[in-house]
Design an enzyme around this catalytic site. Structure first.
Site, short mmCIF file in Angstrom:
data_model
loop_
_atom_site.label_atom_id
_atom_site.label_comp_id
_atom_site.label_asym_id
_atom_site.label_seq_id
_atom_site.Cartn_x
_atom_site.Cartn_y
_atom_site.Cartn_z
N ILE A 135 0.72 -1.12 -0.20
CA ILE A 135 0.08 -0.13 0.02
C ILE A 135 1.06 0.95 0.02
O ILE A 135 1.48 1.47 0.87
CB ILE A 135 -1.26 -0.18 1.13
CG1 ILE A 135 -1.86 -1.25 1.26
CG2 ILE A 135 -1.86 0.88 1.63
CD1 ILE A 135 -3.09 -1.28 2.41
N PRO A 136 1.10 1.51 -1.41
CA PRO A 136 1.86 2.69 -1.14
C PRO A 136 2.02 3.92 -0.50
O PRO A 136 2.47 5.09 -1.55
CB PRO A 136 2.19 2.89 -2.99
CG PRO A 136 0.97 2.51 -3.66
CD PRO A 136 0.13 1.69 -2.15
N CYS A 137 2.10 4.20 0.37
CA CYS A 137 2.23 5.65 1.16
C CYS A 137 3.77 5.97 1.24
O CYS A 137 3.44 7.29 1.06
CB CYS A 137 2.02 5.21 2.91
SG CYS A 137 3.53 3.90 3.70
N HIS A 138 4.45 5.93 0.86
CA HIS A 138 5.56 6.54 -0.03
C HIS A 138 5.40 7.22 -1.20
O HIS A 138 6.34 8.24 -1.46
CB HIS A 138 6.95 4.97 -0.53
CG HIS A 138 6.77 4.24 -1.31
ND1 HIS A 138 6.06 3.46 -1.06
CD2 HIS A 138 7.00 4.26 -3.14
CE1 HIS A 138 6.00 2.54 -2.24
NE2 HIS A 138 6.85 3.00 -3.41
#
Length: 180
Positions: A135-138
């Site tokens: 889950i690409p919070c970056h």
């Protein structure tokens, strides 16, 4: 029961977790803020669960520059309705692109019929994402291009964005703030 395993990665040791043995409920980078904060006392190390095997394969492909789809894995991050809304929007951010906290706030305001939504509230939900990398919070940055706000640390955020070949020319490392 809470199941977990470890995986080495270019970012360091990762911890994978599943609360039911079928869905991924956690993926944390070693020393990440909020690292496995909700792990129950009753846990068991299980390296060969199918969800862990599939997740490790996904991660190997990702770190080798491939673009595995998030939908390949059954994810079940634990959190309230607001956090779930934020995490669902994170999953819509395309590989190799970034989106802003303010942009997510506007989308949530539209979805909920509100006039406005706080970007800071969105930042809190992004920061508590229990399934890092996948889950690409970056991929979330400040409106002004600031790279602030990654609980795994800015060096790791930058490595992930560079791996995805994000155009970094308009992004910058803040001189002060949180999650540096």
């Amino acid at each position: 029961m809470f199941y977990y395993t470890y995986e080495d990665s270019p970012l360091g040791k990762l911890t994978l977790a599943s609360s039911d043995g079928k869905n991924l409920t956690g993926l944390w980078i070693e020393k990440q803020k909020y690292y496995a904060e909700k792990a129950p006392d009753k846990k068991e190390k299980k390296d060969n669960l199918p969800i862990f095997i599939a997740t490790k394969d996904w991660l190997h492909r990702y770190f080798n520059g491939e673009k595995p789809r998030i939908s390949e894995l059954p994810l079940s991050p634990e959190g309230g309705e607001f956090r779930q809304m934020v995490w669902n929007i994170l999953c819509e951010i395309p590989y190799g692109e970034v989106f802003t906290y303010g942009g997510i706030a506007k989308r949530i305001a539209q979805k909920t019929g509100k006039k406005a939504m706080s970007a800071q509230a969105v930042g809190g939900a992004v920061g508590h994402n229990p399934i890092s990398i996948i889950i690409p919070c970056h991929r979330v940055v400040g409106t002004n291009g600031s790279l602030t706000g990654y609980t795994g640390g800015l060096d790791i955020k930058i490595k992930l964005l560079e791996l995805e070949k994000v155009d970094m020319s308009c992004l910058f490392r803040p001189k002060k703030g949180t999650a540096l």
